[in-house]
Motif scaffolding. Sequence first.
Motif, PDB file in Angstrom:
ATOM      1  N   ILE A 194       8.571  -8.842  -3.139  1.00 21.24           N
ATOM      2  CA  ILE A 194       8.559  -8.446  -1.730  1.00 21.24           C
ATOM      3  C   ILE A 194       7.255  -7.699  -1.488  1.00 21.24           C
ATOM      4  O   ILE A 194       6.912  -6.784  -2.239  1.00 21.24           O
ATOM      5  N   PHE A 195       6.525  -8.105  -0.441  1.00 22.46           N
ATOM      6  CA  PHE A 195       5.339  -7.356  -0.019  1.00 22.46           C
ATOM      7  C   PHE A 195       5.692  -6.608   1.255  1.00 22.46           C
ATOM      8  O   PHE A 195       6.105  -7.203   2.255  1.00 22.46           O
ATOM      9  N   MET A 196       5.520  -5.278   1.214  1.00 26.74           N
ATOM     10  CA  MET A 196       5.842  -4.432   2.367  1.00 26.74           C
ATOM     11  C   MET A 196       4.577  -3.870   2.983  1.00 26.74           C
ATOM     12  O   MET A 196       3.604  -3.559   2.276  1.00 26.74           O
ATOM     13  N   ASP A 197       4.601  -3.728   4.296  1.00 31.14           N
ATOM     14  CA  ASP A 197       3.488  -3.123   5.019  1.00 31.14           C
ATOM     15  C   ASP A 197       4.040  -2.429   6.259  1.00 31.14           C
ATOM     16  O   ASP A 197       4.783  -3.048   7.036  1.00 31.14           O
ATOM     17  N   ASP A 198       3.720  -1.146   6.407  1.00 37.87           N
ATOM     18  CA  ASP A 198       4.131  -0.375   7.577  1.00 37.87           C
ATOM     19  C   ASP A 198       5.639  -0.434   7.812  1.00 37.87           C
ATOM     20  O   ASP A 198       6.107  -0.515   8.947  1.00 37.87           O
ATOM     21  N   GLY A 199       6.415  -0.403   6.708  1.00 35.10           N
ATOM     22  CA  GLY A 199       7.868  -0.357   6.825  1.00 35.10           C
ATOM     23  C   GLY A 199       8.556  -1.695   6.956  1.00 35.10           C
ATOM     24  O   GLY A 199       9.786  -1.766   6.932  1.00 35.10           O
ATOM     25  N   TYR A 200       7.784  -2.768   7.127  1.00 33.16           N
ATOM     26  CA  TYR A 200       8.351  -4.114   7.249  1.00 33.16           C
ATOM     27  C   TYR A 200       8.206  -4.889   5.949  1.00 33.16           C
ATOM     28  O   TYR A 200       7.258  -4.655   5.172  1.00 33.16           O
ATOM     29  N   ILE A 201       9.110  -5.842   5.729  1.00 34.19           N
ATOM     30  CA  ILE A 201       8.872  -6.868   4.711  1.00 34.19           C
ATOM     31  C   ILE A 201       8.032  -7.950   5.365  1.00 34.19           C
ATOM     32  O   ILE A 201       8.485  -8.641   6.283  1.00 34.19           O
ATOM     33  N   VAL A 202       6.782  -8.080   4.916  1.00 32.86           N
ATOM     34  CA  VAL A 202       5.864  -9.057   5.490  1.00 32.86           C
ATOM     35  C   VAL A 202       6.072 -10.422   4.844  1.00 32.86           C
ATOM     36  O   VAL A 202       6.008 -11.458   5.502  1.00 32.86           O
ATOM     37  N   GLU A 203       6.309 -10.407   3.529  1.00 31.41           N
ATOM     38  CA  GLU A 203       6.454 -11.667   2.797  1.00 31.41           C
ATOM     39  C   GLU A 203       7.344 -11.444   1.587  1.00 31.41           C
ATOM     40  O   GLU A 203       7.273 -10.401   0.931  1.00 31.41           O
ATOM     41  N   ILE A 207      14.818  -3.691  -9.955  1.00 31.93           N
ATOM     42  CA  ILE A 207      13.903  -3.591  -8.817  1.00 31.93           C
ATOM     43  C   ILE A 207      12.753  -2.700  -9.267  1.00 31.93           C
ATOM     44  O   ILE A 207      12.983  -1.569  -9.704  1.00 31.93           O
ATOM     45  N   ILE A 208      11.532  -3.217  -9.191  1.00 33.41           N
ATOM     46  CA  ILE A 208      10.371  -2.503  -9.714  1.00 33.41           C
ATOM     47  C   ILE A 208       9.343  -2.319  -8.610  1.00 33.41           C
ATOM     48  O   ILE A 208       8.750  -3.295  -8.138  1.00 33.41           O
ATOM     49  N   VAL A 209       9.157  -1.077  -8.170  1.00 29.07           N
ATOM     50  CA  VAL A 209       8.049  -0.753  -7.273  1.00 29.07           C
ATOM     51  C   VAL A 209       6.823  -0.543  -8.155  1.00 29.07           C
ATOM     52  O   VAL A 209       6.839   0.305  -9.055  1.00 29.07           O
ATOM     53  N   SER A 245       0.828  -1.201   0.000  1.00 25.24           N
ATOM     54  CA  SER A 245       0.000   0.000   0.000  1.00 25.24           C
ATOM     55  C   SER A 245       0.864   1.253   0.000  1.00 25.24           C
ATOM     56  O   SER A 245       2.051   1.221   0.357  1.00 25.24           O
ATOM     57  N   SER A 246       0.271   2.373  -0.402  1.00 25.33           N
ATOM     58  CA  SER A 246       0.959   3.658  -0.309  1.00 25.33           C
ATOM     59  C   SER A 246       1.347   3.910   1.148  1.00 25.33           C
ATOM     60  O   SER A 246       0.575   3.650   2.056  1.00 25.33           O
ATOM     61  N   GLY A 247       2.587   4.399   1.344  1.00 20.50           N
ATOM     62  CA  GLY A 247       3.053   4.660   2.697  1.00 20.50           C
ATOM     63  C   GLY A 247       3.696   3.478   3.380  1.00 20.50           C
ATOM     64  O   GLY A 247       4.068   3.557   4.557  1.00 20.50           O
ATOM     65  N   SER A 248       3.876   2.368   2.648  1.00 20.58           N
ATOM     66  CA  SER A 248       4.457   1.173   3.272  1.00 20.58           C
ATOM     67  C   SER A 248       5.983   1.191   3.291  1.00 20.58           C
ATOM     68  O   SER A 248       6.602   0.328   3.908  1.00 20.58           O
ATOM     69  N   GLY A 249       6.599   2.171   2.605  1.00 19.32           N
ATOM     70  CA  GLY A 249       8.055   2.298   2.643  1.00 19.32           C
ATOM     71  C   GLY A 249       8.754   1.933   1.346  1.00 19.32           C
ATOM     72  O   GLY A 249       9.988   1.986   1.269  1.00 19.32           O
ATOM     73  N   LYS A 250       7.999   1.594   0.307  1.00 21.01           N
ATOM     74  CA  LYS A 250       8.595   1.111  -0.942  1.00 21.01           C
ATOM     75  C   LYS A 250       9.514   2.151  -1.589  1.00 21.01           C
ATOM     76  O   LYS A 250      10.670   1.861  -1.917  1.00 21.01           O
ATOM     77  N   THR A 251       8.992   3.359  -1.771  1.00 27.87           N
ATOM     78  CA  THR A 251       9.778   4.408  -2.428  1.00 27.87           C
ATOM     79  C   THR A 251      10.951   4.832  -1.555  1.00 27.87           C
ATOM     80  O   THR A 251      12.058   5.070  -2.070  1.00 27.87           O
ATOM     81  N   THR A 252      10.753   4.898  -0.254  1.00 25.17           N
ATOM     82  CA  THR A 252      11.858   5.258   0.649  1.00 25.17           C
ATOM     83  C   THR A 252      12.989   4.238   0.540  1.00 25.17           C
ATOM     84  O   THR A 252      14.171   4.611   0.557  1.00 25.17           O
ATOM     85  N   LEU A 253      12.644   2.968   0.390  1.00 22.36           N
ATOM     86  CA  LEU A 253      13.665   1.937   0.220  1.00 22.36           C
ATOM     87  C   LEU A 253      14.478   2.187  -1.048  1.00 22.36           C
ATOM     88  O   LEU A 253      15.715   2.136  -1.026  1.00 22.36           O
TER      89      LEU A 253
END
Length: 261
Positions: A226-235, A209-211, A37-45
Amino acid sequence: MAVLEVNNIEKHFGSTRVLKDVSFSLEKGNALAIIGSSGSGKTTLLRCLNFLETPNQGTIAVNGETIFDASRPVKMSDKELRSKRLHFGMVFQAFHLFPQYTALENVTLAEKLLAQERPDYKQNRKQILAEIEEHGKELLAQMGLADRTGHYPHQLSGGQQQRVAIARALALKPDILCFDEPTSALDPELTGEVLRVIRGLADQKTTMIIVTHEMAFARDVADQIIFMDDGYIVEQGDAKQVINHPKEERTRQFLSRYSQG
């Protein structure tokens, strides 16, 4: 050996932890899609990898060489920073082309500036610049833009501008090509032409690497997701496995909502 190894990366903005203990690796020739989701940290990474942000914790290694270690903060010169950034080519969602330059000039500008640091530049300037121009034309032809080399950004469609941006990112032969939601600013018809270019790069075993929010594209083109949520890699895992048979409940919730949308 992995071309990229990211270990325990954290990024804080004030008291807000945007990336939390992020670790992953990427093999040469593979494509990695990052979803969430937006805000999960993808672009910051991505911005941390490209040295547009400085992580508060963790290490980044390319081809076995540690290029960033938060435990050893060092003030880098502009030249050192440029050298580290050369490992990555960045394609932004908003193109970021220079409006005053033609498509070919946008693609060749960075390579021409870098060439000035070569010891033989003054002696062989004419030949070096000719080779850079030829390389730029080849990249634009690869993007299906051989007839647009002299066009300015305002004379190009959004999809064409994004393909120029991809050619520009490829010009310096990066180890890893990074895309930050490359189709989010495009309408559906133009989205297709950009995705076809990225699919072609994947077929050529370009390390990427493709967001992205294009789930079907991520499943079919990426090797890993990679699925990210709230700054974590969930899966994280095989692309088809994660999209079609996610193991984590949070991943299932995200993909379910996404398919409904």
